[in-house]
Scaffold this motif. Structure first.
Motif: not given
Length: 312
Positions: A114-125, A218-224
Motif C-alpha cells: 500500500l505504501l508503494a501504491v501511495m507513493a505512485y499516487d503522489r508521483y502522478i499527482a 519519490y525520486l521523480y517527486i524530488l526532481l519535480a
C-alpha cells in the motif's frame, strides 16, 4: 495432515518482556497509552475520510486503507502483550500463535504494498497533475487497494504454511512478545534451510519490488520539487514528502531487517526493539505524518471532533 502429527507442542510461551514487577507495570502503562493513542488517531481519520465528501478522492481513500492497517497491526500483538505484562499470562496456544503470525504477516505485507501504491499516487499527482484524475480513477484505486490486500493474504498464507507444517518437539519458549517468523523457526526440530530459502526469496522479491516502486516514485517527486520556481512551494513540498519518506524508510527498513535474512542471525534483544518500531511506533506516527500536516485533513478532523462533542 493434522497438527498432532506434526508437533508435540500444544502451546507456546512468550518470554520477550521483563519479569520485574515494577518494570512490567511501567511498560504496561506506556504501551497501553501508545495503543489507545494509535486507535484514537486512526479511527478518527477513518471516520473523517468516510463521512467528509471533501476527502472522497484517491489520496484519502488510500490513507483510509492505511489507517485501517494501522489499527489492525498493533491490535494483533499489543493486547496479548498487555495481558502478559499485567496478568503474567504469557501462554499462547499453537493455533493462537499460528493465527497471530498469519494476520501479522498479512497486515505488514499489505502495508508494504500500500505504501508503494501511495507513493505512485503522489508521483502522478505531483509530476502529472493535469492527467491525475484521468489516471487515478476511483475504479483503478479500488483495484489497487484490493490488490494490496489480496497479495498480502497470499504472501501470509505461504509464510504461515511453510512455518507451521514444521515439527515442534522440544522447547516452546518464544523469545519475543508475539509469535514471529525468526523466533518460531528457531524452535523447530525439523531442518528449516529450504523453507527459509523460499521465505527469503519471496519476501525479498515482493519487498524489494514494492520498495523500488516507492523509491523511484519519490525520486521523480524530488526532481519535480527541485524544478519548482517558488521557494515557498519547494519548502512546503520538501517538508511533506520528507516526512512521508521518513516513515516509509522506517517501516521498510525495520521490516526488511526482520524478515529478509536467515534465522541464525536472529538477535532477541535487537529484534524486539526493531519489531516495536514497525509494529507499535509506525502506526502511531502515520496519522501525524500523513494527516495532521495536511490542511484539508486537519479541517475534517476538527469537524469530526466537533460532531462528537455535540453528540456527547
Amino acid at each position: 495432515m493434522q497438527r498432532d502429527n506434526l508437533s508435540t507442542v500444544s502451546e507456546f510461551v512468550l518470554i520477550g518482556l521483563s519479569d520485574a514487577p515494577q518494570v512490567r507495570f511501567l511498560l504496561f502503562v506506556l504501551f497501553l497509552t501508545i495503543y489507545l493513542a494509535t486507535m484514537a488517531g486512526n479511527i478518527t481519520i477513518l471516520i473523517a475520510v468516510s463521512t467528509d465528501t471533501r476527502l472522497h478522492n484517491p489520496m484519502y481513500f488510500f490513507l483510509g486503507n492505511l489507517s485501517l492497517l494501522d489499527i489492525l497491526c498493533p491490535t494483533i500483538t499489543v493486547p496479548k502483550m498487555l495481558g502478559a505484562l499485567l496478568l503474567e499470562n504469557k501462554v499462547i496456544s499453537f493455533k493462537g500463535c499460528l493465527f497471530q503470525l498469519f494476520f501479522l504477516i498479512d497486515v505488514v505485507g499489505t502495508e508494504i504494498f500500500l505504501l508503494a501504491v501511495m507513493a505512485y499516487d503522489r508521483y502522478i499527482a505531483i509530476c502529472h497533475p493535469l492527467k491525475y484524475l484521468n489516471i487515478m480513477s476511483m475504479k483503478l484505486c479500488a483495484h489497487l487497494a484490493i490488490g494490496t490486500w489480496v497479495v498480502g493474504v497470499f504472501n501470509s498464507l505461504l509464510h504461515t504454511s511453510l512455518i507451521f507444517t514444521l515439527f515442534f518437539c522440544d522447547s516452546n519458549q518464544v523469545d519475543q512478545y508475539y509469535c514471529d517468523i525468526p523466533p518460531v523457526l528457531g524452535l523447530s526440530c525439523s531442518p528449516t534451510w529450504s523453507r527459509e530459502l523460499v521465505i527469503l526469496a519471496v519476501a525479498g522479491m515482493l519487498g524489494s519490488g514494492a520498495f523500488v516502486v516507492t523509491l523511484i516514485s519519490y525520486l521523480y517527486i524530488l526532481l519535480a520539487i527541485l524544478s519548482m520556481n517558488s521557494s515557498e512551494s519547494r519548502h512546503k513540498a520538501f517538508s511533506t514528502c520528507g516526512s512521508h519518506l521518513t516513515v516509509v524508510c522506517l517501516f521498510y527498513g525495520t521490516t526488511i531487517s526482520t524478515y529478509v535474512r536467515p534465522s541464525f542471525t536472529y538477535s532477541p534483544q535487537q529484534d524486539r526493539i526493531v519489531s516495536m518500531l514497525y509494529g507499535i511506533l509506525t502506526p502511531l506516527l502515520n496519522p501525524i505524518i500523513y494527516s495532521l500536516r495536511n490542511k484539508e485533513m486537519r479541517c475534517a478532523l476538527r469537524r469530526v471532533i466537533s460532531q462528537v462533542r455535540s453528540a456527547l
